[in-house]
Motif scaffolding. Structure first.
Motif, PDB file in Angstrom:
ATOM      1  N   SER A 150       0.832  -1.212   0.000  1.00 39.58           N
ATOM      2  CA  SER A 150       0.000   0.000   0.000  1.00 39.58           C
ATOM      3  C   SER A 150       0.860   1.253   0.000  1.00 39.58           C
ATOM      4  O   SER A 150       0.531   2.245  -0.657  1.00 39.58           O
ATOM      5  CB  SER A 150      -0.922   0.011   1.217  1.00 39.58           C
ATOM      6  OG  SER A 150      -1.774  -1.105   1.203  1.00 39.58           O
ATOM      7  N   ASP A 172      -5.756  -1.238  -4.876  1.00 45.38           N
ATOM      8  CA  ASP A 172      -5.218  -1.842  -3.667  1.00 45.38           C
ATOM      9  C   ASP A 172      -6.255  -2.805  -3.110  1.00 45.38           C
ATOM     10  O   ASP A 172      -7.260  -2.388  -2.555  1.00 45.38           O
ATOM     11  CB  ASP A 172      -4.879  -0.754  -2.645  1.00 45.38           C
ATOM     12  CG  ASP A 172      -3.975  -1.276  -1.535  1.00 45.38           C
ATOM     13  OD1 ASP A 172      -3.510  -2.432  -1.629  1.00 45.38           O
ATOM     14  OD2 ASP A 172      -3.732  -0.523  -0.567  1.00 45.38           O
ATOM     15  N   GLU A 173      -6.032  -4.074  -3.299  1.00 39.06           N
ATOM     16  CA  GLU A 173      -6.934  -5.129  -2.842  1.00 39.06           C
ATOM     17  C   GLU A 173      -8.381  -4.947  -3.315  1.00 39.06           C
ATOM     18  O   GLU A 173      -9.288  -4.813  -2.503  1.00 39.06           O
ATOM     19  CB  GLU A 173      -6.874  -5.247  -1.310  1.00 39.06           C
ATOM     20  CG  GLU A 173      -5.447  -5.416  -0.827  1.00 39.06           C
ATOM     21  CD  GLU A 173      -5.367  -5.934   0.608  1.00 39.06           C
ATOM     22  OE1 GLU A 173      -6.326  -6.575   1.058  1.00 39.06           O
ATOM     23  OE2 GLU A 173      -4.348  -5.707   1.262  1.00 39.06           O
TER      24      GLU A 173
HETATM   25 MG   LIG Z   1      -2.092  -2.773   2.197  1.00 41.73          MG
END
Ligand SMILES: [Mg+2]
Ligand SMILES: Nc1ncnc2c1ncn2[C@@H]1O[C@H](COP(=O)(O)OP(=O)(O)OP(=O)(O)O)[C@@H](O)[C@H]1O
Lengths: 269, 331
Positions: free
Chosen positions: B65, B182-183
């Protein structure tokens, strides 16, 4: 610039729609704020029943000052709610600021547009009424100068309080524990500014002159409007420093805010 | 130089105040805070070509991240260079973010109280998207993401899967050349994951959007990414295609055989018995030493076989092994 203004209004529009969905809650809140202001002013009126005047100021004259401050603080609290340190600190911790940074708009504009507390209208209207009452009760000798200067002073007060909010919000980049202290300055400060400064101890007055230069925004302009003598013998032009100090505070605060943002972008918190 | 993303010697170090116990500790920490330095990203370099779809993998706290935040301009690096699409992300932020799309995990970009469609319209104004372009894109995305049923629902009432779809749509309306995710599939069910994968695939292949995504779900990687980068403790451990990764670290393949009758010994050269359960025997063999068909040939020459299956090593297990056994220790 025009584009930014349009977008700002759109963002505010979103906030308003959200708040108007809960009409009853909105009305209750506005009412509560209004009642609180009234209670504040009511207790002041009680003091007058006992003492006739407050350091040589009549009830009407104090109402003028009180109304000016209430009206401006309410307006600021509505416009600058996005910078309310308490709220903003939470936003930072939740990471909402990142979402703002991802959009192609100035951050300041987005923060201003991220919250708009319409129910402050209660306080604003109340403040305006008290101000009006003060004007009626203390026979201001109106002149063109005074008529022109009144809105300028009100705007300066709004900017000044806005600057304090922006500074408070900036502090939360470093520490959220700062919020309580900031509240003393903003809410507490505005409360003290509702009364003539000469009734306070000298150190308090000095504080409001040199640390937080509030005295130039409420007390000195009021002396001009109410044609009262200056107990501290400063030059009469002191009454006209309000715009300089008010807007200056906001501009300075926004500079510090930029530093805070840079700090945020280097620490992520 | 044709790379759309160039990262070189990227570092991000955070100073975190050391916590101390008790009131006295808190006071001391206030007066003279002792700092610990967290090297979240610790010297990463890579390039990404236009049109690539790259997976950025690593265990919790690896620095994924943090890297993405630097690539999207949210964070300024401690050291190192980043060029994305000819720009430095954290300089001229407004101009830069207009050219990218980003969705960060569980956070929404949309307005909580607004119906989805109005949030999207607001973004049209913010990004200055021409009306026709906006209409086309919205029509396309709402069909692909099956958004019709919740377009008028306020964002706060959306399910996680719906919200993710709405956020993806929002991130792409302005035709960004790059998409950072991000995810994007975190917390979603299998169906929702699949739809989102298909959408990402579509955007990548039809619009030519370059995509960099992080995930802990290796099916995402398997189905989407032509290339993966694995990081741990802020350092890049591996960069390359999935087949390459599996070849290097995939470990052994397995052959599961159901024999037609009981044999006292079922040994065969080139493979090792790893499990035996009645008539069912599991062998392990290395792809460099013997092919599956050669092994099956040897076995069937000796024994009567009822049924058999070849099992490839799972990506998931492989990557877990890489993290756990530190197979990719950086120098
Ligand atoms: Mg992360
Ligand atoms: N703002 C910050 N301040 C201090 N430390 C931070 C900050 N952001 C991240 N870190 C630390 O940096 C390291 C990397 O964090 P990061 O969020 O990049 O990991 P990640 O790979 O995304 O992990 P996950 O898979 O759990 O999401 C962690 O040790 C984290 O605690």
């Amino acid at each position: 610039m025009a584009k930014h203004l349009r977008l700002y209004l759109r963002l505010i529009g979103v906030q308003l729609r959200g708040q108007l969905q809960y009409r009853t809650a909105f009305l209750m809140d506005a009412l509560a704020t209004a009642v609180l202001t009234m209670v504040g002013f009511g207790s002041l009126a009680m003091i007058f029943q006992r003492f006739e005047n407050l350091g040589g100021w009549s009830l009407g004259e104090v109402a003028f000052l009180f109304g000016m401050v209430e009206f401006s603080f309410g307006t600021m609290d509505m416009l600058f709610s996005g910078f309310d340190p308490q709220h903003f600190g939470q936003q930072v911790r939740r990471g909402s600021l990142d979402q703002l940074l991802l959009r192609p708009l100035p951050i300041t504009l987005q923060v201003l547009g991220s919250k708009f507390v319409l129910r402050r209208v209660g306080r604003i209207v109340q403040g305006a009424l008290i101000l009006l009452l003060g004007i009626l009760a203390s026979d201001v000798g109106w002149s063109v100068g005074k008529l022109l200067y009144l809105p300028i002073v009100l705007m300066s007060l709004v900017s000044f309080f806005g600057g304090l909010f922006v500074l408070g919000a900036t502090l939360t980049f470093w520490t959220v524990e700062s919020v309580e202290v900031t509240n003393i300055f903003t809410y507490g400060g505005s409360e003290m500014m509702s009364y003539p400064m000469h009734i306070y101890d000298e150190w308090i007055r000095r504080f409001f002159t040199f640390v937080i230069p509030a005295i130039f925004l409420n007390y000195y302009p009021a002396l001009y409007f109410l044609d009262k003598p200056d107990p501290f013998d400063l030059p009469p032009s002191t009454s006209f420093l309000a715009p300089l100090v008010g807007f200056g505070t906001l501009v300075l605060a926004l500079k510090v805010w930029d530093v805070g943002l840079r700090h945020y972008q280097s620490t992520g918190s | 130089m044709s790379s759309i993303i160039t990262v070189s010697g990227l570092h991000k170090h955070f100073s975190v105040p050391k916590r101390r116990a008790g009131l006295w500790g808190t006071l001391k920490a206030l007066a003279r805070p002792e700092m610990t330095v967290v090297r979240a990203v610790d010297g990463i370099s890579f390039t990404i070509q236009p049109g690539e779809l790259v997976g950025y993998l690593g265990p919790n706290g690896a620095g994924k991240s943090t890297t993405l935040k630097m690539l999207t301009g949210l964070l300024v690096p401690s050291e190192g260079e980043v060029w994305v699409n000819g720009q430095v992300p954290w300089r001229e932020r407004e101009r830069y973010v207009a050219s990218i799309g980003a969705v960060f995990g569980q956070r929404t970009t949309l307005w909580w109280d607004l119906p989805v469609v109005e949030s999207l319209e607001l973004l049209q104004h913010i990004y200055d998207i021409p009306a026709a372009r906006f209409r086309d894109n919205l029509a396309q995305f709402r069909a692909l993401l099956d958004m019709d049923s919740f377009l008028d629902t306020p964002v706060r009432s959306l399910s996680l899967g719906q919200r993710m779809r709405a956020d993806l749509c929002a991130a792409l309306l302005h035709d960004p050349v790059l998409l950072f995710l991000d995810e994007p599939t975190i917390g979603l069910d299998v169906v929702a994951k699949e739809r989102i994968r298909q959408f990402i695939q579509h955007v990548n292949s039809e619009h030519g959007t370059t995509v960099l995504l992080t995930t802990h779900d290796l099916s995402d990687v398997e189905k989407l990414c032509n290339r993966v980068m694995i990081i741990d403790q802020g350092r890049l451990l591996f960069g390359g295609g999935l087949p390459h990764l599996m070849e290097r670290f995939g470990g052994n393949r397995e052959l599961v055989v159901d024999f037609a009758e009981e044999y006292p010994a079922v040994d065969v050269e080139g493979a090792a018995v790893v499990a035996r359960d009645g008539l069912r025997v599991t062998y392990q063999f290395a792809r460099q030493e013997i092919t599956a068909s050669a092994l099956i040939g040897r076995l069937s020459a000796r024994y009567r076989i009822q049924d058999l299956a070849v099992r490839e090593p799972e990506i998931e297990a492989t990557i877990r092994r890489i993290y756990e056994e530190k197979l990719l220790e950086s120098p």
